[in-house]
Scaffold this motif. Structure first.
Motif, PDB file in Angstrom:
ATOM      1  N   PHE A 467       0.831  -1.210   0.000  1.00  0.00           N
ATOM      2  CA  PHE A 467       0.000   0.000   0.000  1.00  0.00           C
ATOM      3  C   PHE A 467       0.866   1.261   0.000  1.00  0.00           C
ATOM      4  O   PHE A 467       0.621   2.200  -0.728  1.00  0.00           O
ATOM      5  N   ILE A 468       1.870   1.252   0.875  1.00  0.00           N
ATOM      6  CA  ILE A 468       2.619   2.485   1.109  1.00  0.00           C
ATOM      7  C   ILE A 468       3.718   2.706   0.075  1.00  0.00           C
ATOM      8  O   ILE A 468       3.895   3.814  -0.430  1.00  0.00           O
ATOM      9  N   PHE A 469       4.435   1.648  -0.248  1.00  0.00           N
ATOM     10  CA  PHE A 469       5.599   1.836  -1.127  1.00  0.00           C
ATOM     11  C   PHE A 469       5.402   1.295  -2.537  1.00  0.00           C
ATOM     12  O   PHE A 469       6.314   1.342  -3.358  1.00  0.00           O
ATOM     13  N   GLY A 470       4.232   0.770  -2.821  1.00  0.00           N
ATOM     14  CA  GLY A 470       3.986   0.229  -4.159  1.00  0.00           C
ATOM     15  C   GLY A 470       3.912   1.317  -5.208  1.00  0.00           C
ATOM     16  O   GLY A 470       3.711   2.487  -4.908  1.00  0.00           O
TER      17      GLY A 470
ATOM     18  N   LEU B  23      -5.751   0.715   6.590  1.00  0.00           N
ATOM     19  CA  LEU B  23      -5.931   1.711   5.529  1.00  0.00           C
ATOM     20  C   LEU B  23      -6.348   3.050   6.121  1.00  0.00           C
ATOM     21  O   LEU B  23      -5.818   4.103   5.754  1.00  0.00           O
ATOM     22  N   PHE B  26      -3.336   4.635   7.969  1.00  0.00           N
ATOM     23  CA  PHE B  26      -2.340   5.179   7.039  1.00  0.00           C
ATOM     24  C   PHE B  26      -2.866   6.445   6.366  1.00  0.00           C
ATOM     25  O   PHE B  26      -2.155   7.427   6.192  1.00  0.00           O
ATOM     26  N   PHE B 158      -2.399   8.120   0.270  1.00  0.00           N
ATOM     27  CA  PHE B 158      -1.143   7.537   0.754  1.00  0.00           C
ATOM     28  C   PHE B 158      -0.683   6.382  -0.121  1.00  0.00           C
ATOM     29  O   PHE B 158       0.482   5.993  -0.080  1.00  0.00           O
ATOM     30  N   PHE B 159      -1.593   5.836  -0.939  1.00  0.00           N
ATOM     31  CA  PHE B 159      -1.234   4.698  -1.781  1.00  0.00           C
ATOM     32  C   PHE B 159       0.022   4.987  -2.601  1.00  0.00           C
ATOM     33  O   PHE B 159       0.043   5.902  -3.415  1.00  0.00           O
ATOM     34  N   GLY B 160       1.052   4.203  -2.366  1.00  0.00           N
ATOM     35  CA  GLY B 160       2.270   4.312  -3.166  1.00  0.00           C
ATOM     36  C   GLY B 160       3.121   5.531  -2.879  1.00  0.00           C
ATOM     37  O   GLY B 160       4.097   5.779  -3.576  1.00  0.00           O
ATOM     38  N   ASN B 161       2.762   6.309  -1.846  1.00  0.00           N
ATOM     39  CA  ASN B 161       3.502   7.546  -1.599  1.00  0.00           C
ATOM     40  C   ASN B 161       4.367   7.504  -0.344  1.00  0.00           C
ATOM     41  O   ASN B 161       4.709   8.549   0.212  1.00  0.00           O
ATOM     42  N   GLY B 162       4.717   6.309   0.075  1.00  0.00           N
ATOM     43  CA  GLY B 162       5.524   6.166   1.285  1.00  0.00           C
ATOM     44  C   GLY B 162       6.890   6.822   1.169  1.00  0.00           C
ATOM     45  O   GLY B 162       7.365   7.464   2.104  1.00  0.00           O
ATOM     46  N   LEU B 163       7.492   6.659  -0.004  1.00  0.00           N
ATOM     47  CA  LEU B 163       8.824   7.218  -0.199  1.00  0.00           C
ATOM     48  C   LEU B 163       8.768   8.744  -0.190  1.00  0.00           C
ATOM     49  O   LEU B 163       9.622   9.414   0.390  1.00  0.00           O
TER      50      LEU B 163
END
Lengths: 482, 317
Positions: A467-470, B23, B26, B158-163
């Protein structure tokens, strides 16, 4: 339809729910409709190619089996081979050979206006044509009997989990499974889902994340040198592994949920201690296909030594061409063919050197050196596999150890920053740590013996990472183009 | 089998519950801690706070504008530009501003070399932001996505925006935002490989050369101008400053300002009689100390440019 799309996340549970709600005798119909829909959601008209392949091989299979004369058997085998390879040639290789011929003639100042076909490469054509060819070849060699049910044969050719990027299944493994009554088994279903989860992690978190750096460097390699090229090459090694093995994991897991067992396609290839071991661990379904249908019919190793070397080299050359209509892939295949032949020729002196250095007395060091050197050779191959053309590949190879400095500003151009680089290394290390454990134990069985809190925490952690790093831009799988 | 199915359903439901909680957590964390760190959010908050005052000049555009215009030197203005913005998005922003009844009477649009080149592969990454400027259906259409896809992207940012979150939280003040202006204090003159950077930027900006007037972006541009004109706004075009290295890079790629503006003039014919055009493209080209990179001004450059632009805008006021 991509596995890493919302479309598939809706499609798959619906198919599975219907699959376990209907009687066994109707399941093939569901699987055929689902598989055709899966393929047609990409480009509907190309389903005709799959149907053509299916019909020709179904008829050819029966005719090969029923014919008394060897000539007639051969004629129908050739019908199957010519149809399948003809489709492959027309859609994948025609323009490549046409351009190459034009370029060759141009060097002798013979002008030739290029004839090109304006067609889109059908997704997965190399996979399903090889799968269906193995069926007629197996009937010809007397290994299997032809399938009676055209519908079930059509499902075998188009089975959606492995339709567009394998594993390339053999009829004797997959076909009988369509007759088995698959009950809903909790352990099997959840194991399949866990494998899918791991596949999604490898694809969405690792492969697509590494692709940002790889694409940035390899799309403009002459802008870079030294550490940037090295980093991009190592990242590509992991990108392609995670992309393709991720796809295989999702495919195998999805099939497993419905009760089907597909063959393993990868076994931690970067732990290989030699190139021959690498090919027993990388894209196993294709390697074994070439072994059974090209290498062995050529005589394998039961021929004179020069002929044996030729057989090995030829198989890898063809394997390179299978991957793509570009000289870079041919060179990549040739390089691996050379590695194998060279490793056989130098086996005795290398062993002597190891003994001289007393390496067998320090097995961990010997194994480590073998793994590291194999990884280096594999990476040299990847340079040409990924490069847009041979001259760019050559540039990367020449400049990879030139102008080394720890200035990562070039890499930062891609917007990934230090954090991105650190993260990329961390996820690679994490995956290789899991692989290291897998070398010694079966992870899913190991986990199943652990308390539910620990197990669920691990699943939720992997899901959270996705979810977060995809990367959620529906990035296509690399092997779709093959 | 039924028992197995029931067990699976029960376990799946509990697992999904955990996933939903995760979810939500986050999403909340991202919305509360990460989004406020984003320049696009800061700019929007600043715009909301200042729009009650009398804003007479609004600047639209991408990072060239966002980094060049310091409203402190241009009284009554707000820099409403967002890095990576394309003209299609500008249209929706202008429409939104007009619907909310802006007091601004002068709309300033960029006419830079790259403004009509479709080089951004994913221009709608901040769907949570763009959903405030357009409907889901419009967002789905322009971002070539499904309605469900954009709804998920817009509501679960937040989906895919961790970096990105990691980078923002690690460096919260790397580019301060003041009245929409993004202050960057890097000094391009300190770079030893300026030519290579200029060329790389130009190559990035014009990947589809010779197609530098993308149909979709031109349509967005014309629609934006028509909209502004229909609401009696004074239109000003500005060619923002770039470095000599960038211009050389563009030339190497095949782009010359002369050819570009000759084509652009034909597009602007309808609007030209009432519009103002200020050309700063080459004004500071040889002063690399004013740039943060090959095609963005730094703090010093923005001050110099904004003072000059303010003088030019006097004729418009």
């Amino acid at each position: 339809m991509l596995f890493n799309s919302l479309h598939f996340l809706l499609f798959f549970p619906i198919v599975v729910a219907i699959y376990f709600s209907i009687k066994q005798k109707y399941r093939w119909i569901l699987l055929l409709i689902a598989s055709y829909y899966f393929y047609m959601s990409w480009k509907a008209e190309y389903i005709i190619l799959i149907m053509l392949s299916t019909l020709v091989d179904y008829v050819a299979g029966w005719q090969i089996h029923a014919s008394k004369s060897l000539r007639r058997k051969k004629a129908f085998l050739w019908l199957s081979i010519v149809t399948n390879l003809g489709l492959l040639f027309a859609f994948k290789y025609f323009n490549f050979f046409s351009d190459s011929l034009r370029a060759l003639l141009a060097t002798w100042s013979i002008p030739l206006s290029p004839v090109t076909l304006k067609v889109l490469l059908p997704v997965g054509i190399s996979f399903y044509t090889f799968q269906t060819m193995s069926y007629t070849l197996d009937i010809y060699f007397g290994k299997i009997k032809p399938e009676k049910h055209l519908g079930i044969f059509a499902v075998y050719v188009s089975f959606f989990p492995q339709l567009v990027a394998g594993p390339i299944e053999r009829a004797r493994n997959l076909l009988p499974q369509f007759y088995e009554k698959h009950k809903f088994e909790y352990v099997r279903v959840t194991n399949g889902l866990k494998l899918m989860l791991w596949g999604f992690f490898k694809k969405i978190v690792i492969a697509d994340r590494l692709a940002i750096v790889v694409n940035m460097v390899y799309n403009n390699p002459t802008e870079y040198h030294g550490i940037a090229l090295l980093l991009a090459t190592i990242f590509f090694a992991y990108q392609i592994y995670c992309d393709f093995s991720g796809y295989s994991d999702i495919a195998i897991g999805a099939a497993q949920v419905m009760g089907f067992n597909l063959m393993d396609n990868f076994k931690r290839p970067y732990f290989s201690g030699s190139i021959s071991e690498f090919w027993k661990r990388w894209h196993i379904s294709l390697s074994s296909w070439f072994r059974d249908y090209v290498y062995i019919p050529l005589g394998g190793n039961r021929v004179s030594v020069p002929r044996w070397y030729f057989n090995l080299f030829f198989v890898f050359l063809v394997s390179g061409l299978w991957h793509g209509a570009n000289w870079t892939f041919v060179l990549w295949g040739a390089l691996h063919g050379f590695y194998l032949v060279f490793s056989i020729i130098t086996a005795t002196p290398r062993k002597a050197l190891c003994n001289f250095l007393r390496l067998p007395k320090v097995p961990w060091l010997l194994k480590g050196l073998q793994i590291a050197s194999t990884f280096v050779f594999v990476n040299i191959g990847w340079i040409f596999f990924r490069a847009n053309n041979i001259s760019e590949g050559w540039y990367v190879l020449k400049n990879i150890f030139v102008g080394w400095s720890l200035d990562f500003s070039g890499i930062n151009l891609g917007g990934i920053g230090w954090e991105g680089l650190i993260f990329s290394f961390l996820i690679i290390l994490f995956m290789e740590f899991v692989h290291l454990l897998q070398e010694h134990m079966r992870m899913r069985e190991f986990l199943s013996r652990k308390p539910v809190v620990l197990r669920w925490s691990i699943y939720l952690l992997i899901l959270s990472m996705i979810f977060i790093f995809g990367v959620f831009e529906n990035v296509e799988f690399i092997y779709f183009q093959f | 089998m039924k028992k197995e199915k029931r067990r699976f359903m029960r376990t799946t439901l509990i697992f999904i519950l955990f996933v939903i909680v995760l979810l939500a957590l986050f999403n909340a964390a991202y919305s509360w801690y990460v989004i406020p760190q984003k320049n696009i959010f800061k700019s929007e908050v600043q715009f909301a706070a200042t729009s009650e005052q009398n804003i007479s000049i609004l600047f639209f555009g991408d990072s060239h504008v966002a980094r060049s215009v310091n409203p402190e030197f241009i009284p009554g203005s707000f820099n409403y530009a967002v890095p990576s913005e394309i003209y299609e998005q500008t249209f929706f922003k202008v429409r939104n501003v007009l619907e909310e009844g802006t007091t601004a009477s002068i709309f300033v649009f960029p006419i830079d070399l790259h403004d009509f080149s479709m080089y951004r592969s994913a221009p709608y990454v901040d769907a949570w932001y763009w959903k405030t400027k357009m409907s889901y259906a419009e967002l789905a259409r322009v971002s070539n996505n499904s309605l469900l896809g954009v709804a998920v992207k817009a509501n679960f940012p937040f989906f895919g925006n961790g970096l990105e979150a990691w980078q923002l939280l690690a460096n919260p003040e790397r580019t301060p935002v003041l009245q929409g202006w993004q202050a960057n204090d890097a000094d391009f003159s300190q770079k030893s490989n300026r030519d290579a950077i200029g060329l790389a930027r130009a190559q990035k900006h014009f990947p589809a050369y010779p197609e530098i007037f993308n149909e979709r972006l031109v349509k967005g541009f014309i629609s934006t101008l028509e909209l502004a004109k229909a609401h009696n706004k004074t239109i000003v075009f500005v060619a923002y400053p770039v470095s000599a290295e960038y211009l050389a890079g563009a030339q190497e790629v095949g782009i010359t300002p002369e050819a570009f503006y000759a084509t652009l003039n034909t597009l602007l014919e309808r609007f030209a009689p009432d519009a103002y055009i200020f050309d700063y493209l080459t004004t500071y080209a040889n002063q690399s100390v004013l740039f943060s990179d090959s095609d963005h001004l730094n703090v010093r450059g923005a001050s110099t440019f904004s003072l000059d632009l303010n003088e030019d805008l006097e004729t418009v006021r």
